[in-house]
Design a protein around this motif. Sequence first.
Motif, PDB file in Angstrom:
ATOM      1  N   GLY A 162       0.758  -1.455   0.103  1.00 56.65           N
ATOM      2  CA  GLY A 162      -0.118  -0.035   0.020  1.00 56.65           C
ATOM      3  C   GLY A 162       0.666   1.038   0.121  1.00 56.65           C
ATOM      4  O   GLY A 162       0.385   2.381  -0.301  1.00 56.65           O
ATOM      5  N   ALA A 163       2.095   1.080   0.503  1.00 57.46           N
ATOM      6  CA  ALA A 163       3.060   2.365   0.338  1.00 57.46           C
ATOM      7  C   ALA A 163       2.319   3.568   1.290  1.00 57.46           C
ATOM      8  O   ALA A 163       2.567   4.837   0.823  1.00 57.46           O
ATOM      9  CB  ALA A 163       3.458   2.722  -1.051  1.00 57.46           C
ATOM     10  N   GLU A 164       1.678   3.136   2.277  1.00 60.31           N
ATOM     11  CA  GLU A 164       0.903   4.174   3.196  1.00 60.31           C
ATOM     12  C   GLU A 164       1.672   4.744   3.928  1.00 60.31           C
ATOM     13  O   GLU A 164       2.612   4.098   4.504  1.00 60.31           O
ATOM     14  CB  GLU A 164      -0.474   3.618   3.440  1.00 60.31           C
ATOM     15  N   SER A 165       1.088   6.101   4.408  1.00 62.61           N
ATOM     16  CA  SER A 165       1.793   6.994   5.409  1.00 62.61           C
ATOM     17  C   SER A 165       0.977   6.494   6.952  1.00 62.61           C
ATOM     18  O   SER A 165      -0.262   6.853   6.659  1.00 62.61           O
ATOM     19  CB  SER A 165       2.074   8.189   5.206  1.00 62.61           C
ATOM     20  N   LEU A 166       1.279   6.262   7.616  1.00 63.56           N
ATOM     21  CA  LEU A 166       0.482   6.128   9.120  1.00 63.56           C
ATOM     22  C   LEU A 166       0.975   7.128   9.985  1.00 63.56           C
ATOM     23  O   LEU A 166       2.072   7.660  10.128  1.00 63.56           O
ATOM     24  CB  LEU A 166       1.136   4.718   9.594  1.00 63.56           C
ATOM     25  N   ASP A 167       0.069   7.637  10.637  1.00 64.81           N
ATOM     26  CA  ASP A 167       0.264   8.845  11.861  1.00 64.81           C
ATOM     27  C   ASP A 167       0.688   7.695  13.045  1.00 64.81           C
ATOM     28  O   ASP A 167       0.805   6.824  13.093  1.00 64.81           O
ATOM     29  CB  ASP A 167      -0.932   9.467  12.318  1.00 64.81           C
ATOM     30  N   ALA A 168       1.231   8.991  14.030  1.00 61.20           N
ATOM     31  CA  ALA A 168       1.637   8.073  15.024  1.00 61.20           C
ATOM     32  C   ALA A 168       0.886   7.169  15.843  1.00 61.20           C
ATOM     33  O   ALA A 168       1.165   6.180  16.282  1.00 61.20           O
ATOM     34  CB  ALA A 168       2.233   9.233  15.997  1.00 61.20           C
ATOM     35  N   ALA A 169      -0.480   7.255  15.849  1.00 63.01           N
ATOM     36  CA  ALA A 169      -1.434   6.779  16.731  1.00 63.01           C
ATOM     37  C   ALA A 169      -1.602   5.483  16.282  1.00 63.01           C
ATOM     38  O   ALA A 169      -1.573   4.326  16.935  1.00 63.01           O
ATOM     39  CB  ALA A 169      -2.907   7.553  16.815  1.00 63.01           C
ATOM     40  N   GLU A 170      -1.544   5.293  14.826  1.00 64.13           N
ATOM     41  CA  GLU A 170      -1.719   4.157  14.163  1.00 64.13           C
ATOM     42  C   GLU A 170      -0.369   3.236  14.164  1.00 64.13           C
ATOM     43  O   GLU A 170      -0.597   1.997  14.406  1.00 64.13           O
ATOM     44  CB  GLU A 170      -2.128   4.312  12.522  1.00 64.13           C
ATOM     45  N   ALA A 171       0.522   3.870  14.064  1.00 62.09           N
ATOM     46  CA  ALA A 171       1.838   3.232  14.138  1.00 62.09           C
ATOM     47  C   ALA A 171       2.012   2.627  15.680  1.00 62.09           C
ATOM     48  O   ALA A 171       2.550   1.339  15.891  1.00 62.09           O
ATOM     49  CB  ALA A 171       3.197   4.077  13.922  1.00 62.09           C
ATOM     50  N   LEU A 172       1.578   3.344  16.691  1.00 64.05           N
ATOM     51  CA  LEU A 172       1.662   2.899  18.082  1.00 64.05           C
ATOM     52  C   LEU A 172       0.681   1.545  17.922  1.00 64.05           C
ATOM     53  O   LEU A 172       0.865   0.423  18.717  1.00 64.05           O
ATOM     54  CB  LEU A 172       1.202   3.727  19.085  1.00 64.05           C
ATOM     55  N   ARG A 173      -0.654   1.605  17.445  1.00 61.84           N
ATOM     56  CA  ARG A 173      -1.877   0.683  17.618  1.00 61.84           C
ATOM     57  C   ARG A 173      -1.119  -0.864  16.927  1.00 61.84           C
ATOM     58  O   ARG A 173      -1.351  -1.783  17.480  1.00 61.84           O
ATOM     59  CB  ARG A 173      -2.892   1.091  16.616  1.00 61.84           C
TER      60      ARG A 173
END
Length: 255
Positions: A162-173
């Motif tokens: 997906g080459a997507e960018s995750l925000d910090a909250a999703e990276a933590l999840r």
Amino acid sequence: MNAVEVERRGAVLWARIARPERANACGSDVMAALEGWLEQGRDQGVRVLVLTGTGGSFCAGADLKEAATLVGDHDALLAFLRRGRDLVAAIREAPVPVIAAVNGVAYAGGLELLLACDVAVAGASAQVGDRHLAQGQVPGWGSSALLPAAVGRATATRLLLGAESLDAAEALRIGLVSEVVDDHLLDEHVTTLADTIALYDAVAVDRMLRLTRRDPADLATAAAWEWQVLQEHAASVGARDHVVRFSSPSPAEES
């Protein structure tokens, strides 16, 4: 300005990538400086290493502008890529714990630097993602091996394709980072964490690292396969064209 600012804070040795005008892209100058930081980290008085960036970026990935200058020399391009791969491996094998203080964008090679660290703490505004496919590339510094180890095969495959960018909250999840703190508290929080680890018995910490770091045999096999695929990709016309295209300044940058 030095490509990386190295600062000793008691038993903790910080490295701050200092190329904000290039989103802290990892070029040869940054790699050389980080190699020096790791070498300094072998000093017996150093108990923890911390890696972070300046400005709004941790590291946006490999320096495509530098890579574009090497497109005509395949051996030189592979040497540049191999140096980044070896740097990530050296961080993973550091003799003391390594903490990533993720202060902003961590894409592609920047994500691979993050994944090489033992602990990653993100500021609330951090953005994290593999992003190789968004630039017509494939990983070469370890994310196809390290990402599944961190978040599981299914999630890693989604992130890679997906080459997507995750925000910090999703990276933590999903487990890419261990904590998220307010941006203005990131330095202070990581300092406290590093100082706490530095107080523990060095032998016990070393043995704990042996327990917490993933099985090197499995990862080595996956990383070797990644490198083989990258070499094939780097030899293709399409991959070289993408490097040149994405390294060229946008009209806004030229104005």
